[in-house]
Write an enzyme that holds these catalytic residues in place. Sequence first.
Site, PDB file in Angstrom:
ATOM      1  N   PHE A  12       0.994  -1.201  -0.025  1.00  0.00           N
ATOM      2  CA  PHE A  12      -0.041  -0.021   0.003  1.00  0.00           C
ATOM      3  C   PHE A  12       0.933   1.220   0.013  1.00  0.00           C
ATOM      4  O   PHE A  12       0.919   2.043  -1.009  1.00  0.00           O
ATOM      5  CB  PHE A  12      -0.924  -0.088   1.385  1.00  0.00           C
ATOM      6  CG  PHE A  12      -1.434   1.134   1.680  1.00  0.00           C
ATOM      7  CD1 PHE A  12      -2.180   2.263   0.769  1.00  0.00           C
ATOM      8  CD2 PHE A  12      -1.365   1.489   2.823  1.00  0.00           C
ATOM      9  CE1 PHE A  12      -2.545   3.301   1.534  1.00  0.00           C
ATOM     10  CE2 PHE A  12      -1.751   2.889   3.516  1.00  0.00           C
ATOM     11  CZ  PHE A  12      -2.275   3.495   2.716  1.00  0.00           C
ATOM     12  N   ASP A  32      10.035  -7.131  -3.043  1.00  0.00           N
ATOM     13  CA  ASP A  32       8.516  -7.685  -2.453  1.00  0.00           C
ATOM     14  C   ASP A  32       8.312  -9.183  -2.761  1.00  0.00           C
ATOM     15  O   ASP A  32       8.582  -9.408  -3.726  1.00  0.00           O
ATOM     16  CB  ASP A  32       7.313  -6.767  -2.917  1.00  0.00           C
ATOM     17  CG  ASP A  32       6.356  -6.462  -2.153  1.00  0.00           C
ATOM     18  OD1 ASP A  32       5.960  -7.785  -1.742  1.00  0.00           O
ATOM     19  OD2 ASP A  32       5.854  -5.480  -1.534  1.00  0.00           O
ATOM     20  N   TYR A 143       4.119  -6.698  17.360  1.00  0.00           N
ATOM     21  CA  TYR A 143       4.381  -5.875  16.198  1.00  0.00           C
ATOM     22  C   TYR A 143       4.908  -4.682  16.781  1.00  0.00           C
ATOM     23  O   TYR A 143       5.872  -4.197  16.014  1.00  0.00           O
ATOM     24  CB  TYR A 143       2.995  -5.453  15.689  1.00  0.00           C
ATOM     25  CG  TYR A 143       3.332  -4.539  14.346  1.00  0.00           C
ATOM     26  CD1 TYR A 143       3.852  -4.842  13.358  1.00  0.00           C
ATOM     27  CD2 TYR A 143       2.654  -3.305  14.570  1.00  0.00           C
ATOM     28  CE1 TYR A 143       3.928  -3.650  12.235  1.00  0.00           C
ATOM     29  CE2 TYR A 143       2.789  -2.039  13.772  1.00  0.00           C
ATOM     30  CZ  TYR A 143       3.414  -2.481  12.503  1.00  0.00           C
ATOM     31  OH  TYR A 143       3.471  -1.490  11.610  1.00  0.00           O
ATOM     32  N   LYS A 147       8.930  -3.250  15.334  1.00  0.00           N
ATOM     33  CA  LYS A 147       9.096  -2.055  14.795  1.00  0.00           C
ATOM     34  C   LYS A 147       9.972  -1.456  15.583  1.00  0.00           C
ATOM     35  O   LYS A 147      10.804  -0.587  14.799  1.00  0.00           O
ATOM     36  CB  LYS A 147       7.652  -1.468  14.274  1.00  0.00           C
ATOM     37  CG  LYS A 147       6.862  -2.257  13.498  1.00  0.00           C
ATOM     38  CD  LYS A 147       7.491  -2.477  12.136  1.00  0.00           C
ATOM     39  CE  LYS A 147       7.713  -1.120  11.335  1.00  0.00           C
ATOM     40  NZ  LYS A 147       7.916  -1.974   9.829  1.00  0.00           N
ATOM     41  N   ARG A 270      -9.558  -4.867  21.139  1.00  0.00           N
ATOM     42  CA  ARG A 270      -8.659  -5.857  20.817  1.00  0.00           C
ATOM     43  C   ARG A 270      -7.290  -5.778  21.687  1.00  0.00           C
ATOM     44  O   ARG A 270      -6.892  -4.493  21.703  1.00  0.00           O
ATOM     45  CB  ARG A 270      -8.137  -5.902  19.285  1.00  0.00           C
ATOM     46  CG  ARG A 270      -9.415  -6.329  18.278  1.00  0.00           C
ATOM     47  CD  ARG A 270      -9.103  -6.559  16.967  1.00  0.00           C
ATOM     48  NE  ARG A 270      -8.822  -5.595  16.373  1.00  0.00           N
ATOM     49  CZ  ARG A 270      -8.434  -5.737  14.866  1.00  0.00           C
ATOM     50  NH1 ARG A 270      -9.090  -6.764  14.373  1.00  0.00           N
ATOM     51  NH2 ARG A 270      -8.113  -4.613  14.265  1.00  0.00           N
TER      52      ARG A 270
HETATM   53  N1  LIG Z   1      -0.368   1.483   7.402  1.00  0.00           N
HETATM   54  C1  LIG Z   1      -0.100   2.100   8.426  1.00  0.00           C
HETATM   55  O1  LIG Z   1      -0.944   2.744   8.975  1.00  0.00           O
HETATM   56  C2  LIG Z   1       1.506   2.047   9.063  1.00  0.00           C
HETATM   57  C3  LIG Z   1       1.513   2.469  10.201  1.00  0.00           C
HETATM   58  C4  LIG Z   1       3.127   2.308  11.016  1.00  0.00           C
HETATM   59  C5  LIG Z   1       3.946   1.596  10.046  1.00  0.00           C
HETATM   60  N2  LIG Z   1       3.559   1.220   9.035  1.00  0.00           N
HETATM   61  C6  LIG Z   1       4.779   0.448   8.228  1.00  0.00           C
HETATM   62  O2  LIG Z   1       4.772   0.914   6.807  1.00  0.00           O
HETATM   63  C7  LIG Z   1       5.063  -0.332   6.223  1.00  0.00           C
HETATM   64  C8  LIG Z   1       4.412  -0.388   5.050  1.00  0.00           C
HETATM   65  O3  LIG Z   1       3.174  -0.978   5.457  1.00  0.00           O
HETATM   66  P1  LIG Z   1       1.765  -1.152   4.464  1.00  0.00           P
HETATM   67  O4  LIG Z   1       0.635  -0.266   5.286  1.00  0.00           O
HETATM   68  O5  LIG Z   1       2.158  -0.344   2.958  1.00  0.00           O
HETATM   69  O6  LIG Z   1       1.724  -2.577   4.432  1.00  0.00           O
HETATM   70  P2  LIG Z   1       1.608  -3.600   3.096  1.00  0.00           P
HETATM   71  O7  LIG Z   1       1.057  -5.030   3.729  1.00  0.00           O
HETATM   72  O8  LIG Z   1       0.523  -3.082   2.041  1.00  0.00           O
HETATM   73  O9  LIG Z   1       2.881  -3.524   2.607  1.00  0.00           O
HETATM   74  C9  LIG Z   1       3.935  -4.314   3.382  1.00  0.00           C
HETATM   75  C10 LIG Z   1       4.543  -5.158   1.999  1.00  0.00           C
HETATM   76  O10 LIG Z   1       5.996  -5.746   2.385  1.00  0.00           O
HETATM   77  C11 LIG Z   1       5.790  -7.103   1.653  1.00  0.00           C
HETATM   78  N3  LIG Z   1       6.337  -8.024   2.676  1.00  0.00           N
HETATM   79  C12 LIG Z   1       5.930  -8.770   3.598  1.00  0.00           C
HETATM   80  N4  LIG Z   1       6.806  -9.581   4.062  1.00  0.00           N
HETATM   81  C13 LIG Z   1       7.939  -9.672   3.161  1.00  0.00           C
HETATM   82  C14 LIG Z   1       8.954 -10.325   3.125  1.00  0.00           C
HETATM   83  N5  LIG Z   1       9.621 -11.192   3.753  1.00  0.00           N
HETATM   84  N6  LIG Z   1       9.865 -10.135   2.068  1.00  0.00           N
HETATM   85  C15 LIG Z   1       9.571  -9.030   1.198  1.00  0.00           C
HETATM   86  N7  LIG Z   1       8.332  -8.384   1.039  1.00  0.00           N
HETATM   87  C16 LIG Z   1       7.581  -8.731   2.024  1.00  0.00           C
HETATM   88  C17 LIG Z   1       4.202  -7.214   1.435  1.00  0.00           C
HETATM   89  O11 LIG Z   1       4.049  -8.202   0.348  1.00  0.00           O
HETATM   90  C18 LIG Z   1       3.808  -5.940   1.024  1.00  0.00           C
HETATM   91  O12 LIG Z   1       4.150  -5.443  -0.086  1.00  0.00           O
HETATM   92  C19 LIG Z   1       5.350  -1.545   6.983  1.00  0.00           C
HETATM   93  O13 LIG Z   1       6.774  -1.602   7.424  1.00  0.00           O
HETATM   94  C20 LIG Z   1       4.538  -1.085   8.166  1.00  0.00           C
HETATM   95  O14 LIG Z   1       5.196  -1.905   9.519  1.00  0.00           O
HETATM   96  C21 LIG Z   1       2.486   1.173   8.274  1.00  0.00           C
END
Ligand SMILES: NC(=O)c1ccc[n+]([C@@H]2O[C@H](COP(=O)([O-])OP(=O)(O)OC[C@H]3O[C@@H](n4cnc5c(N)ncnc54)[C@H](O)[C@@H]3O)[C@@H](O)[C@H]2O)c1
Length: 311
Positions: A12, A32, A143, A147, A270
Amino acid sequence: MKKYVVTGGAGFIGSTLVRTLLNAGGEVAVIDNLLSGHEKNVLEVRDRIKLHILDIRDGTAIAPVIDGADTVFHLAAIPSVPRSIDEPRPSHEVNIDGTFEVFNAAAKGKVRRLVYAASSSAYGDSETLPKIETMPAKPKSPYAVQKYVGELYASVFTSCFGLETVALRFFNVYGPRQDPSSAYSGILSLFMKHLIARTAPTIFGDGEQSRDFTYVEDVAALCLKAANAAGVAGKMFNAGNGSHYTLNQIWSMLQEMEGVKIPAKYGPPRAGDVRHSMADTAAAKAELGHAPKFTIEDGLSKTLAWYKGSL
Ligand SMILES: NC(=O)c1ccc[n+]([C@@H]2O[C@H](COP(=O)([O-])OP(=O)(O)OC[C@H]3O[C@@H](n4cnc5c(N)ncnc54)[C@H](O)[C@@H]3O)[C@@H](O)[C@H]2O)c1
């Protein structure tokens, strides 16, 4: 042309960042494994990027992709509090071991800077709002621990191995391409899905928990600023908007936008969920030039328009 690597670039936030970097004139490689990401997320830019379907836990496989990059943006993760409680081991392995492999490859490959997607969940339940970078971390879930460990590693990779890192604690990010298909999906993507289907979403808890909802394009812009700012190596910054809304407020706003009345259902709170979240944005503004462009109203209407066109 600068070479950028985005881990999690088919996800995303990563897929929006990929577009931001291409618009800035960079060459972009994505790593990815498509666990929660999708090739369709980068469809219209597919011929302008290199997509490497690799697992970040495989240090040997990812090293040649990362080698010599100007900036690595490390976003690949299993990004869910409840999923890390249901299945702690895979979350641990990807979010900690995989993160180590990415940092290690970046240090060995003489990458200029690494920007790490950290999480506001590291703060846990603080006594006061807004949450400011100097507050102690109090993670409440596997989680959040994972992080936070990434942040500690980022800082140590700067001090011990000379890799410039900047960690950005993303607050709740929302916008186009957030996948609503899983029980672990982000709440706003689920709200969008239910609003369009005219069905009631389930809110866990009383809905009075609040979040600093941050539009994905603002987050991507901040990632690029973090890649280029001077004097910030080894530091961590909040990446939020500096405002907060309860889940009940957001669901009301969305119903108003569509002119419908669909009372939400409520489930038990949760484990691991933080009660309130809002970023202090002063440090990101002063040191990274952070200036979010999207109000919640703008962000929600752009997001809703996208879901209407794609669901
Ligand atoms: N969405 C939020 O509100 C939010 C908030 C805080 C932090 N984050 C961080 O932002 C980052 C992106 O999150 P997002 O919301 O886009 O989630 P997302 O699930 O859409 O993106 C994560 C991506 O990582 C890939 N992935 C997972 N495991 C993998 C692996 N072993 N090897 C290679 N690729 C792998 C997935 O296929 C996916 O494309 C993450 O690190 C998340 O912890 C997101």
